[in-house]
Each structure stands twice: as structure tokens, then as C-alpha cells.
Design a protein around this motif. Sequence first.
Motif, PDB file in Angstrom:
ATOM      1  N   ASN A  29       0.868  -1.168   0.000  1.00  0.00           N
ATOM      2  CA  ASN A  29       0.000   0.000   0.000  1.00  0.00           C
ATOM      3  C   ASN A  29       0.911   1.227   0.000  1.00  0.00           C
ATOM      4  O   ASN A  29       1.644   1.459   0.965  1.00  0.00           O
ATOM      5  CB  ASN A  29      -0.902  -0.024   1.240  1.00  0.00           C
ATOM      6  CG  ASN A  29      -1.898   1.111   1.246  1.00  0.00           C
ATOM      7  OD1 ASN A  29      -1.800   2.033   0.453  1.00  0.00           O
ATOM      8  ND2 ASN A  29      -2.849   1.036   2.155  1.00  0.00           N
ATOM      9  N   GLU A  30       0.864   2.002  -1.064  1.00  0.00           N
ATOM     10  CA  GLU A  30       1.796   3.120  -1.228  1.00  0.00           C
ATOM     11  C   GLU A  30       1.656   4.147  -0.113  1.00  0.00           C
ATOM     12  O   GLU A  30       2.649   4.701   0.360  1.00  0.00           O
ATOM     13  CB  GLU A  30       1.590   3.774  -2.583  1.00  0.00           C
ATOM     14  CG  GLU A  30       1.985   2.899  -3.738  1.00  0.00           C
ATOM     15  CD  GLU A  30       1.693   3.533  -5.076  1.00  0.00           C
ATOM     16  OE1 GLU A  30       1.332   4.722  -5.126  1.00  0.00           O
ATOM     17  OE2 GLU A  30       1.828   2.827  -6.088  1.00  0.00           O
ATOM     18  N   ASN A  31       0.427   4.407   0.331  1.00  0.00           N
ATOM     19  CA  ASN A  31       0.227   5.388   1.406  1.00  0.00           C
ATOM     20  C   ASN A  31       0.912   4.935   2.692  1.00  0.00           C
ATOM     21  O   ASN A  31       1.532   5.744   3.388  1.00  0.00           O
ATOM     22  CB  ASN A  31      -1.263   5.609   1.657  1.00  0.00           C
ATOM     23  CG  ASN A  31      -1.921   6.326   0.504  1.00  0.00           C
ATOM     24  OD1 ASN A  31      -1.287   7.091  -0.202  1.00  0.00           O
ATOM     25  ND2 ASN A  31      -3.195   6.069   0.308  1.00  0.00           N
ATOM     26  N   GLU A  32       0.800   3.669   3.014  1.00  0.00           N
ATOM     27  CA  GLU A  32       1.444   3.160   4.227  1.00  0.00           C
ATOM     28  C   GLU A  32       2.961   3.246   4.130  1.00  0.00           C
ATOM     29  O   GLU A  32       3.638   3.561   5.106  1.00  0.00           O
ATOM     30  CB  GLU A  32       1.025   1.723   4.485  1.00  0.00           C
ATOM     31  CG  GLU A  32      -0.407   1.575   4.932  1.00  0.00           C
ATOM     32  CD  GLU A  32      -0.777   0.124   5.194  1.00  0.00           C
ATOM     33  OE1 GLU A  32       0.140  -0.717   5.288  1.00  0.00           O
ATOM     34  OE2 GLU A  32      -1.967  -0.144   5.305  1.00  0.00           O
TER      35      GLU A  32
END
Length: 58
Positions: A29-32
Motif C-alpha cells: 500500500n503506497e500510502n502506508e
Amino acid sequence: MARKRDKRRVGKEQLALAVRKNFNGSAVNENEVVVDLLYKVRAQDKSFRVRFAPMKPR
């Protein structure tokens, strides 16, 4: 007893396939990742710093 040399080696194509399967199988997950990186840089690891040369006045 050791294996023969040609039996020990893994082919380039076979290794590339295994790496690709492993990479594609891991969900990211790029945001994480971004949040974790910012947290790591700001809070935990004070020895890791990105340093830039000072800008010259124009």
C-alpha cells in the motif's frame, strides 16, 4: 557429498522468474509506505539525514 557443479547452479531465467513471482506476490500500500518512511526519518532514526548543499544567493 557435494553435488556436481552443473547441478548446483540456478539458471538466470529461473532466478528471474522466482524474483518476479516474489515481487508480484507482495502487496504494498503506497500510502502506508510513505507514512512509514516519513515516520522513520523524522522520529526514530536521527542518524539518517538527507543533506543538501546550501543554495547560492542569486
